[in-house]
Design a protein around this motif. Structure first.
Motif, short mmCIF file in Angstrom:
data_model
loop_
_atom_site.label_atom_id
_atom_site.label_comp_id
_atom_site.label_asym_id
_atom_site.label_seq_id
_atom_site.Cartn_x
_atom_site.Cartn_y
_atom_site.Cartn_z
N ASP A 17 0.82 -1.22 0.00
CA ASP A 17 0.00 0.00 0.00
C ASP A 17 0.85 1.26 0.00
O ASP A 17 0.32 2.36 0.19
N ILE A 18 2.17 1.12 -0.22
CA ILE A 18 3.03 2.29 -0.34
C ILE A 18 4.10 1.99 -1.39
O ILE A 18 4.95 1.12 -1.19
N ASP A 19 4.00 2.64 -2.53
CA ASP A 19 5.04 2.60 -3.56
C ASP A 19 4.77 3.76 -4.51
O ASP A 19 3.87 4.57 -4.29
N ASP A 20 5.54 3.85 -5.59
CA ASP A 20 5.39 4.97 -6.51
C ASP A 20 3.95 5.07 -7.04
O ASP A 20 3.38 6.16 -7.13
N ARG A 21 3.35 3.91 -7.40
CA ARG A 21 2.04 3.95 -8.05
C ARG A 21 0.91 4.30 -7.07
O ARG A 21 -0.02 5.01 -7.44
N THR A 22 0.98 3.79 -5.84
CA THR A 22 -0.09 4.13 -4.88
C THR A 22 -0.03 5.61 -4.52
O THR A 22 -1.07 6.26 -4.35
N ILE A 23 1.18 6.15 -4.41
CA ILE A 23 1.32 7.57 -4.07
C ILE A 23 0.76 8.45 -5.19
O ILE A 23 -0.02 9.37 -4.94
N VAL A 24 1.13 8.16 -6.43
CA VAL A 24 0.63 8.94 -7.56
C VAL A 24 -0.89 8.81 -7.67
O VAL A 24 -1.60 9.79 -7.90
N VAL A 80 24.33 6.32 1.93
CA VAL A 80 23.33 7.39 1.85
C VAL A 80 23.73 8.36 0.76
O VAL A 80 24.91 8.74 0.64
N SER A 81 22.76 8.77 -0.05
CA SER A 81 22.99 9.78 -1.07
C SER A 81 21.74 10.63 -1.22
O SER A 81 20.63 10.09 -1.39
N ASP A 82 21.89 11.95 -1.10
CA ASP A 82 20.77 12.90 -1.22
C ASP A 82 19.62 12.53 -0.29
O ASP A 82 18.45 12.67 -0.65
N GLY A 83 19.94 12.02 0.88
CA GLY A 83 18.93 11.72 1.87
C GLY A 83 18.27 10.37 1.72
O GLY A 83 17.43 9.99 2.55
N SER A 84 18.59 9.62 0.67
CA SER A 84 18.05 8.28 0.47
C SER A 84 19.11 7.24 0.79
O SER A 84 20.31 7.50 0.67
N ILE A 85 18.66 6.05 1.18
CA ILE A 85 19.57 4.95 1.53
C ILE A 85 19.51 3.91 0.42
O ILE A 85 18.43 3.47 0.02
N TYR A 86 20.68 3.51 -0.08
CA TYR A 86 20.77 2.59 -1.22
C TYR A 86 21.48 1.31 -0.82
O TYR A 86 22.32 1.29 0.07
N LEU A 88 16.60 1.61 -0.88
CA LEU A 88 15.96 0.93 0.24
C LEU A 88 14.98 1.86 0.94
O LEU A 88 13.88 1.45 1.34
N TRP A 89 15.41 3.10 1.11
CA TRP A 89 14.62 4.08 1.86
C TRP A 89 14.71 5.41 1.13
O TRP A 89 15.81 5.92 0.90
N LYS A 90 13.57 5.96 0.75
CA LYS A 90 13.53 7.16 -0.08
C LYS A 90 13.40 8.41 0.79
O LYS A 90 12.57 8.45 1.72
N ALA A 91 14.17 9.42 0.46
CA ALA A 91 14.13 10.68 1.21
C ALA A 91 12.74 11.32 1.11
O ALA A 91 12.02 11.13 0.12
N SER A 92 12.38 12.04 2.15
CA SER A 92 11.10 12.75 2.17
C SER A 92 11.00 13.70 0.99
O SER A 92 11.96 14.41 0.66
N ARG A 93 9.81 13.73 0.38
CA ARG A 93 9.55 14.66 -0.72
C ARG A 93 8.23 15.36 -0.44
O ARG A 93 7.33 14.79 0.18
#
Length: 469
Positions: A69-76, A138-144, A185-190
């Protein structure tokens, strides 16, 4: 039972570890739209696997099927609808549960949502373990996840490690096989997106992380026994699940990987642009029963592509009707038992079990059932099958149906009209009024509409009666 293991690309004998319950994880729907029949091919085939393990092999099963219930498509989707994410996804979760019941899927033990607090905490713990083991940055607030940190990365999908883009990052939840790179793994707040502070920096999970965390939290110490899903999930989703889970635990993630092939529609892949992404309500609206849909979806081996056509759905209905008619015919036989009938039934049971234990060969299992039906119908015609034979026959068909789940679904449909009774009665009254005012075109339209929805009207001296088709 032998199952094809995508990880080894071979059939292997399956049994749970040390007599424990089978621990199985299924990638469930991403709830940004109503699931279509291609999605449900996977869910029906996995349901048959679950049933075969329980009712044929006698293994207890603990199954987890997640709800993403949380990914790119549900958010859009939520943003376009102007809705809260939870409210937006709830409607599609309810629709998925409704369609699953209509198709006779057994309830699984756990159906976690990715945004449940316990699951978000598990994701944070997983990221922590990956960091301690040297797999993240970590890069630009996201964890990879750094794929170069895991030499085994790519073995499920058979990736060419030379073509991997070490140090190149991808934020999208889904991407092409020839574009393997470090994944988020973890996307920075937008702005405008949901965010949680269970991880520093705050943000929200990537799609791949969710399944690893929920599987390990709810199924316990790895390796789990079976991880199942559609063939489209092998890369990147399942490949990344393995990397995350094994990078965090330093243990194998799953012993078996089971993947269901694509469903085609008129020999084409489903797509919105072609208008062929049918849902269960779409098929019901055209007068088809969910039991026939279930029959069709399990009629071919799960590792072969299945081509959906309207003719194939009609043929599935005919096949299911043949089974139902045979069982109804047993009520008409007379006389005692015939010794050879029980032997033929036992032979049919063995053939059915052998087919199901051969990598879940549902097509061959159905063939065994229809061969038994043909043989027993011939015995009825010859007067060589009596009431004394009926219990052993019904018992065998109960075994078949506990695994395939189509006959009990058909009986449940017969007990419940496809249209609410009060709506049927209202339409009968409207038709009666149309006939009284001599509007026979409207009366015929109402009658034909009910026929399309599975209800037949019979006019008699005492008025109009209705029955199911």
């Amino acid at each position: 039972m032998r199952l094809y293991n995508t990880l080894s690309r071979t059939e292997e004998t399956f049994a749970p570890i040390d007599g424990q319950p089978v621990r199985m994880y299924t990638c469930g729907p991403t709830v940004y739209a109503r699931a279509h029949i291609g999605n449900f091919r996977t869910f029906v085939c996995v349901d048959v696997l679950r049933r075969a393990l329980r009712h044929l092999e006698g293994f207890p099963v603990r199954q987890v099927m997640n709800l993403t219930d949380i990914d790119d498509r549900t958010i859009v989707g939520a943003q376009k609808a102007g809705m809260d994410l939870r409210q937006y996804t709830e409607q599609y979760i309810a629709a998925f549960q409704e369609d699953s019941r209509a198709l006779g899927l057994e309830e699984v033990e756990e159906t976690p949502r990715a945004t449940d607090e316990a699951n978000l905490r598990a994701m944070a713990d997983l990221i922590g373990a990956l960091g301690r083991n040297g797999h993240t940055y970590v890069s630009d607030g996201s964890i990879y996840f750094r794929i170069a940190s895991m030499p085994e990365y790519g073995r499920l999908a058979r990736l060419d490690r030379e073509g991997m883009k070490d140090g190149a990052r991808v934020d999208a939840d889904s991407y092409a096989k020839d574009d393997a790179r470090d994944f988020v793994l973890w996307k920075a707040s937008r702005p405008g997106e949901p965010s949680w502070n269970v991880v520093d920096p705050p943000g929200r999970p990537g799609w791949h992380l969710e399944c690893s965390a929920m599987a390990l939290r709810l199924l316990g110490e790895p390796p789990i026994d079976i991880h199942a899903g559609g063939i489209d999930l092998i890369f990147p989703h399942h490949e990344n699940e393995i990397a995350q889970s094994e990078g965090a635990t330093r243990k194998p993630f799953s012993r078996f990987w089971v993947h269901v092939e694509y469903l085609l529609v008129n020999n084409e892949k489903m797509s919105k642009s072609l208008g062929n992404t049918y849902t269960i309500p779409d098929l019901v609206a055209r007068g088809h029963r969910p039991s026939a849909v279930r029959y069709l979806l399990l009629s071919s081996h799960y590792r072969k592509q299945l081509n959906f056509t309207w003719d194939s759905l009609t043929q599935a209905e005919e096949s299911l009707r043949r089974l139902a008619d045979f069982l109804a015919r047993l009520d008409t036989v007379k006389g005692g038992a015939h010794p050879d009938v029980a032997a033929r039934v036992e032979e049919g049971r063995r053939a059915f079990a052998a087919a199901m234990e051969d990598d879940l060969n549902t097509a061959a299992a159905l063939g065994a059932i229809f061969e038994l039906v043909r043989s027993l119908n011939s015995s009825i015609d010859a007067g060589e099958l009596g009431q004394g034979d009926v219990p052993v026959i019904r018992q065998a068909f109960d075994v078949f149906d506990r695994v395939l789940g189509v006959l009990s679904l058909r009986r449940a449909e017969d007990d419940q009209p496809p249209i609410p009774v009060d709506e049927i009665e209202r339409l009968i009254e409207e038709r009666k009024a149309a006939r009284l005012r001599r509007d026979f075109g409207e009366a015929d339209r109402i009658r034909d509409g009910l026929v399309e929805r599975g209800i037949l009207l019979e006019d008699g001296a005492g008025g109009t009666r209705w029955k199911k088709k």
